[in-house]
Scaffold this motif. Structure first.
Motif, PDB file in Angstrom:
ATOM      1  N   UNK A 151       0.820  -1.213   0.000  1.00 20.73           N
ATOM      2  CA  UNK A 151       0.000   0.000   0.000  1.00 20.73           C
ATOM      3  C   UNK A 151       0.855   1.264   0.000  1.00 20.73           C
ATOM      4  N   UNK A 152       0.427   2.253  -0.776  1.00 23.63           N
ATOM      5  CA  UNK A 152       1.077   3.556  -0.751  1.00 23.63           C
ATOM      6  C   UNK A 152       2.170   3.743  -1.787  1.00 23.63           C
ATOM      7  N   UNK A 153       2.289   2.804  -2.715  1.00 28.19           N
ATOM      8  CA  UNK A 153       3.295   2.899  -3.772  1.00 28.19           C
ATOM      9  C   UNK A 153       2.573   3.139  -5.105  1.00 28.19           C
ATOM     10  N   UNK A 170      -0.502  12.535   2.744  1.00 26.75           N
ATOM     11  CA  UNK A 170      -1.604  13.500   2.724  1.00 26.75           C
ATOM     12  C   UNK A 170      -2.656  13.094   1.682  1.00 26.75           C
ATOM     13  N   UNK A 171      -2.181  12.673   0.501  1.00 23.64           N
ATOM     14  CA  UNK A 171      -3.092  12.226  -0.566  1.00 23.64           C
ATOM     15  C   UNK A 171      -3.852  10.974  -0.135  1.00 23.64           C
ATOM     16  N   UNK A 172      -3.135  10.046   0.496  1.00 23.27           N
ATOM     17  CA  UNK A 172      -3.770   8.805   0.929  1.00 23.27           C
ATOM     18  C   UNK A 172      -4.815   9.052   2.008  1.00 23.27           C
ATOM     19  N   UNK A 173      -4.590  10.041   2.848  1.00 25.72           N
ATOM     20  CA  UNK A 173      -5.573  10.367   3.880  1.00 25.72           C
ATOM     21  C   UNK A 173      -6.821  11.003   3.269  1.00 25.72           C
ATOM     22  N   UNK A 174      -6.643  11.766   2.190  1.00 25.46           N
ATOM     23  CA  UNK A 174      -7.775  12.416   1.524  1.00 25.46           C
ATOM     24  C   UNK A 174      -8.522  11.429   0.630  1.00 25.46           C
ATOM     25  N   UNK A 197      -4.128   5.038  -6.223  1.00 24.57           N
ATOM     26  CA  UNK A 197      -3.108   4.064  -6.625  1.00 24.57           C
ATOM     27  C   UNK A 197      -1.976   4.737  -7.392  1.00 24.57           C
ATOM     28  N   UNK A 198      -2.050   6.076  -7.481  1.00 23.99           N
ATOM     29  CA  UNK A 198      -0.990   6.806  -8.180  1.00 23.99           C
ATOM     30  C   UNK A 198      -0.631   8.067  -7.400  1.00 23.99           C
ATOM     31  N   UNK A 199       0.609   8.490  -7.588  1.00 23.75           N
ATOM     32  CA  UNK A 199       1.049   9.727  -6.950  1.00 23.75           C
ATOM     33  C   UNK A 199       0.465  10.919  -7.715  1.00 23.75           C
ATOM     34  N   UNK A 200       0.567  12.081  -7.142  1.00 20.98           N
ATOM     35  CA  UNK A 200       0.009  13.297  -7.753  1.00 20.98           C
ATOM     36  C   UNK A 200       0.664  13.559  -9.103  1.00 20.98           C
TER      37      UNK A 200
END
Length: 135
Positions: free
Chosen positions: A101-103, A114-118, A123-126
């Motif tokens: 998770x988180x990759x 921060x993105x994962x909390x929102x 499944x992708x970075x910003x």
């Protein structure tokens, strides 16, 4: 492309160092969102609770038939969005269990906490999401 070995090492490092409390909070939120989605998806079925979309019945007049088709089309699109979101949530829950998770699935870098909390089923970075939306 990121080599598999480098990606796996980065993934293990990130997952080990992600705060367990944060991960527990995210998992609880995912489970809550999944339960809500299940209720919404079940609400689109017919009166028996079947999980298929029922054609609304407003009457026999032509304008009522047009409303039925419009409502059915709206329900169909809503159902597709809800099902896709539920699949994303299931995928996120599985990645938590798998320790992945988180990759970002595109570049192999960490997805910002921060993105994962929102949006916990991201499944992708910003950066990768921005690139995808631009193309």
């Amino acid at each position: 492309a990121v080599s598999r070995i480098a990606r796996d090492a980065k993934l293990r490092y990130y997952y080990i160092h992600m705060n367990q409390t944060t991960l527990d909070t995210i998992k609880a939120e995912l489970l809550k969102q999944k339960a809500q989605l299940d209720k919404e998806i079940n609400g689109l079925g017919d009166e028996t609770g079947e999980q298929h979309l029922a054609m609304p019945d407003f009457g026999d007049e032509s304008d009522e038939n047009a409303q039925e088709v419009e409502q059915y089309t709206t329900n169909l699109e809503t159902d597709k969005v809800l099902e896709r979101t539920r699949a994303d949530i299931d995928s996120a829950l599985k990645s938590i269990e798998d320790g992945t998770y988180g990759i970002c699935k595109y570049c192999g870098n960490e997805i910002e906490e921060k993105r994962l909390l929102i949006r916990p089923f991201s499944s992708s970075c910003v950066a990768c999401k921005s690139k995808l939306q631009q193309s």
